[in-house]
Design a protein around this motif. Structure first.
Motif, PDB file in Angstrom:
ATOM      1  N   MET A   1      43.007 -27.283   1.052  1.00  0.00           N
ATOM      2  CA  MET A   1      43.910 -26.920   2.144  1.00  0.00           C
ATOM      3  C   MET A   1      43.486 -25.560   2.697  1.00  0.00           C
ATOM      4  O   MET A   1      44.043 -24.529   2.344  1.00  0.00           O
ATOM      5  CB  MET A   1      45.361 -26.875   1.651  1.00  0.00           C
ATOM      6  CG  MET A   1      46.392 -26.735   2.768  1.00  0.00           C
ATOM      7  SD  MET A   1      48.067 -26.490   2.139  1.00  0.00           S
ATOM      8  CE  MET A   1      48.330 -28.015   1.251  1.00  0.00           C
ATOM      9  N   ASN A   2      42.483 -25.579   3.537  1.00  0.00           N
ATOM     10  CA  ASN A   2      41.944 -24.343   4.111  1.00  0.00           C
ATOM     11  C   ASN A   2      42.590 -24.114   5.475  1.00  0.00           C
ATOM     12  O   ASN A   2      42.034 -24.458   6.521  1.00  0.00           O
ATOM     13  CB  ASN A   2      40.426 -24.442   4.230  1.00  0.00           C
ATOM     14  CG  ASN A   2      39.806 -23.139   4.694  1.00  0.00           C
ATOM     15  OD1 ASN A   2      40.432 -22.082   4.605  1.00  0.00           O
ATOM     16  ND2 ASN A   2      38.585 -23.214   5.200  1.00  0.00           N
ATOM     17  N   ILE A   3      43.801 -23.542   5.463  1.00  0.00           N
ATOM     18  CA  ILE A   3      44.582 -23.382   6.686  1.00  0.00           C
ATOM     19  C   ILE A   3      44.911 -21.913   6.902  1.00  0.00           C
ATOM     20  O   ILE A   3      45.354 -21.226   5.975  1.00  0.00           O
ATOM     21  CB  ILE A   3      45.898 -24.185   6.621  1.00  0.00           C
ATOM     22  CG1 ILE A   3      45.609 -25.679   6.418  1.00  0.00           C
ATOM     23  CG2 ILE A   3      46.723 -23.983   7.884  1.00  0.00           C
ATOM     24  CD1 ILE A   3      46.857 -26.497   6.168  1.00  0.00           C
ATOM     25  N   PHE A   5      47.588 -20.071   8.112  1.00  0.00           N
ATOM     26  CA  PHE A   5      48.974 -20.388   8.453  1.00  0.00           C
ATOM     27  C   PHE A   5      49.517 -19.500   9.565  1.00  0.00           C
ATOM     28  O   PHE A   5      50.323 -19.948  10.385  1.00  0.00           O
ATOM     29  CB  PHE A   5      49.851 -20.290   7.205  1.00  0.00           C
ATOM     30  CG  PHE A   5      49.630 -21.414   6.233  1.00  0.00           C
ATOM     31  CD1 PHE A   5      50.172 -22.667   6.461  1.00  0.00           C
ATOM     32  CD2 PHE A   5      48.864 -21.230   5.093  1.00  0.00           C
ATOM     33  CE1 PHE A   5      49.966 -23.712   5.578  1.00  0.00           C
ATOM     34  CE2 PHE A   5      48.653 -22.266   4.201  1.00  0.00           C
ATOM     35  CZ  PHE A   5      49.200 -23.511   4.445  1.00  0.00           C
ATOM     36  N   SER A  41      47.267 -30.812   7.158  1.00  0.00           N
ATOM     37  CA  SER A  41      46.621 -31.143   5.893  1.00  0.00           C
ATOM     38  C   SER A  41      47.242 -32.429   5.380  1.00  0.00           C
ATOM     39  O   SER A  41      48.429 -32.694   5.619  1.00  0.00           O
ATOM     40  CB  SER A  41      46.814 -30.021   4.869  1.00  0.00           C
ATOM     41  OG  SER A  41      46.235 -30.361   3.623  1.00  0.00           O
ATOM     42  N   LEU A 173      51.451 -28.575  -3.827  1.00  0.00           N
ATOM     43  CA  LEU A 173      50.792 -27.618  -2.936  1.00  0.00           C
ATOM     44  C   LEU A 173      51.108 -27.907  -1.474  1.00  0.00           C
ATOM     45  O   LEU A 173      51.190 -26.986  -0.650  1.00  0.00           O
ATOM     46  CB  LEU A 173      49.280 -27.643  -3.164  1.00  0.00           C
ATOM     47  CG  LEU A 173      48.805 -27.048  -4.496  1.00  0.00           C
ATOM     48  CD1 LEU A 173      47.304 -27.227  -4.660  1.00  0.00           C
ATOM     49  CD2 LEU A 173      49.174 -25.563  -4.589  1.00  0.00           C
ATOM     50  N   HIS A 174      51.296 -29.162  -1.128  1.00  0.00           N
ATOM     51  CA  HIS A 174      51.683 -29.483   0.246  1.00  0.00           C
ATOM     52  C   HIS A 174      53.124 -29.047   0.524  1.00  0.00           C
ATOM     53  O   HIS A 174      53.451 -28.692   1.665  1.00  0.00           O
ATOM     54  CB  HIS A 174      51.495 -30.975   0.523  1.00  0.00           C
ATOM     55  CG  HIS A 174      50.104 -31.332   0.935  1.00  0.00           C
ATOM     56  ND1 HIS A 174      49.063 -31.396   0.041  1.00  0.00           N
ATOM     57  CD2 HIS A 174      49.567 -31.613   2.157  1.00  0.00           C
ATOM     58  CE1 HIS A 174      47.950 -31.719   0.685  1.00  0.00           C
ATOM     59  NE2 HIS A 174      48.230 -31.847   1.968  1.00  0.00           N
ATOM     60  N   GLY A 177      52.596 -25.477   1.193  1.00  0.00           N
ATOM     61  CA  GLY A 177      51.926 -25.311   2.475  1.00  0.00           C
ATOM     62  C   GLY A 177      52.855 -25.528   3.653  1.00  0.00           C
ATOM     63  O   GLY A 177      52.763 -24.827   4.671  1.00  0.00           O
ATOM     64  N   TYR A 178      53.764 -26.495   3.521  1.00  0.00           N
ATOM     65  CA  TYR A 178      54.709 -26.762   4.605  1.00  0.00           C
ATOM     66  C   TYR A 178      55.592 -25.542   4.866  1.00  0.00           C
ATOM     67  O   TYR A 178      55.813 -25.146   6.017  1.00  0.00           O
ATOM     68  CB  TYR A 178      55.554 -27.983   4.259  1.00  0.00           C
ATOM     69  CG  TYR A 178      56.659 -28.280   5.245  1.00  0.00           C
ATOM     70  CD1 TYR A 178      56.423 -28.253   6.620  1.00  0.00           C
ATOM     71  CD2 TYR A 178      57.940 -28.584   4.805  1.00  0.00           C
ATOM     72  CE1 TYR A 178      57.434 -28.521   7.524  1.00  0.00           C
ATOM     73  CE2 TYR A 178      58.956 -28.861   5.707  1.00  0.00           C
ATOM     74  CZ  TYR A 178      58.703 -28.827   7.062  1.00  0.00           C
ATOM     75  OH  TYR A 178      59.710 -29.089   7.963  1.00  0.00           O
ATOM     76  N   ARG A 180      54.848 -22.442   4.016  1.00  0.00           N
ATOM     77  CA  ARG A 180      53.972 -21.378   4.515  1.00  0.00           C
ATOM     78  C   ARG A 180      53.752 -21.514   6.019  1.00  0.00           C
ATOM     79  O   ARG A 180      53.629 -20.519   6.738  1.00  0.00           O
ATOM     80  CB  ARG A 180      52.614 -21.418   3.803  1.00  0.00           C
ATOM     81  CG  ARG A 180      52.563 -20.749   2.453  1.00  0.00           C
ATOM     82  CD  ARG A 180      52.712 -19.232   2.525  1.00  0.00           C
ATOM     83  NE  ARG A 180      51.731 -18.586   3.366  1.00  0.00           N
ATOM     84  CZ  ARG A 180      50.505 -18.259   2.979  1.00  0.00           C
ATOM     85  NH1 ARG A 180      50.093 -18.552   1.756  1.00  0.00           N
ATOM     86  NH2 ARG A 180      49.689 -17.643   3.801  1.00  0.00           N
ATOM     87  N   LEU A 181      53.689 -22.746   6.511  1.00  0.00           N
ATOM     88  CA  LEU A 181      53.542 -22.957   7.949  1.00  0.00           C
ATOM     89  C   LEU A 181      54.730 -22.370   8.702  1.00  0.00           C
ATOM     90  O   LEU A 181      54.568 -21.756   9.759  1.00  0.00           O
ATOM     91  CB  LEU A 181      53.420 -24.452   8.249  1.00  0.00           C
ATOM     92  CG  LEU A 181      53.458 -24.851   9.732  1.00  0.00           C
ATOM     93  CD1 LEU A 181      52.228 -24.317  10.461  1.00  0.00           C
ATOM     94  CD2 LEU A 181      53.563 -26.367   9.878  1.00  0.00           C
ATOM     95  N   ASP A 188      52.616 -17.057  -1.487  1.00  0.00           N
ATOM     96  CA  ASP A 188      52.855 -18.301  -2.222  1.00  0.00           C
ATOM     97  C   ASP A 188      53.841 -18.076  -3.362  1.00  0.00           C
ATOM     98  O   ASP A 188      54.670 -18.942  -3.666  1.00  0.00           O
ATOM     99  CB  ASP A 188      51.537 -18.839  -2.782  1.00  0.00           C
ATOM    100  CG  ASP A 188      50.649 -19.438  -1.699  1.00  0.00           C
ATOM    101  OD1 ASP A 188      51.179 -19.736  -0.612  1.00  0.00           O
ATOM    102  OD2 ASP A 188      49.442 -19.594  -1.938  1.00  0.00           O
TER     103      ASP A 188
END
Length: 289
Positions: A1-3, A5, A41, A173-174, A177-178, A180-181, A188
């Motif tokens: 997951m290279n985002i 954010f 992602s 992790l998703h 990530g959600y 973090r968006l 984290d």
């Protein structure tokens, strides 16, 4: 997951001037099909069934203006038939769009901070759907199953997916990530702490609160029963809301008796059954009390 954010939040979730007639508009992730959207992602898990999940961004279109944005952590369960995964071609697939609160509940379960998972999705005019989780043998690889259940078209539909350790990590992790968006400035660690704090074991969900003026006895003081495990007041309120609006029998005296005498697990089971539209246990319980 290279985002990135911060960049993704600024690009897709912040409106900017420049639309028709000076309107503020959003940049769609999927330019060709904004309403369908796309995924920042995603990951596909395979096992006894298929589970796709991803951070989904989409844009409802108003004429020629992209003036709205929607987002979710999307989960799609699909069946495995004769050794083949049906994926998007599965007419019985179950798709859930989790908001930040539901993502917190899921994260807490995946990271062993919650013993169980029950998330109820209910919308007016649509069948109640559930995303539940079971923790089996934690000493083996996996030991965790997610279950999608619905009553689509009046027919019971269920897809169970056993997750490996790697699938659990990817899904957790998703969840991170959600969030973090939505809150890219948070670390984290901070996000994980918030998700765990918000991901409790509360399972009840009433589709609608009572809209009449009948007092809810769950709000009134009660005499303590030292031999009875304390009941989550939200479960008791959910029981009253469902029984007062959806239970065909609508026996208020029986509802009060249920709230006062039934153990927490039985109350929760009645709430779950009521949300699914099954009131047979309600009737038998009322007759028994």
């Amino acid at each position: 997951m290279n985002i990135d954010f911060n960049a993704a939040n600024s690009m897709y979730l912040v409106a900017k001037p420049g639309g028709p007639e000076g309107a503020w508009v959003y940049t769609p992730l999927n330019v060709k099909a904004p309403r369908t959207g796309g995924y920042l992602s995603s990951h596909q898990a395979f096992g006894n069934a298929g589970l796709f999940f991803g951070i989904h961004i989409y844009n409802p279109v108003n004429g020629n203006k992209v003036d709205k944005v929607g987002h979710s952590l999307q989960l799609c369960f699909s069946n495995k038939v004769d050794g083949s995964y049906l994926l998007g071609n599965d007419e019985q697939k179950e798709v859930f769009n989790l908001d930040i609160g539901a993502a917190a509940r899921l994260y807490s379960f995946l990271t062993n901070k919650s013993a169980s998972l029950v998330i109820v999705f209910s919308r007016p005019g649509m069948a109640v759907r559930r995303l539940t989780g079971e923790r089996l043998d934690t000493s083996s690889d996996g030991g965790l199953t997610l279950i999608a259940v619905s009553g689509r078209g009046g027919e019971y539909n269920k897809i169970s997916m056993s997750l490996s350790r790697s699938d659990q990590v990817n899904l957790a992790l998703h969840c991170l990530g959600y969030v973090r968006l939505l809150y890219p400035s948070l670390s984290d660690t901070a996000i994980g702490e918030v998700l765990i704090a918000c991901g409790d074991d509360f399972r009840a969900c009433a589709e609608n609160a009572p809209d009449d003026h009948t007092a809810n006895p769950a709000d009134l003081p009660r005499t303590a029963d030292t031999h009875r495990k304390p009941v989550n007041p939200n479960v008791s309120k959910a029981l009253w809301a469902i029984g007062n609006k959806k239970w065909p029998r609508r026996d208020l005296a029986a509802l009060r008796k249920m709230q006062e005498t039934l153990p927490p697990d039985e109350l929760q089971a009645l709430v779950d059954a009521g949300n699914a539209g099954d009131f047979s246990a309600w009737d038998s319980t009322a007759d028994r009390l």
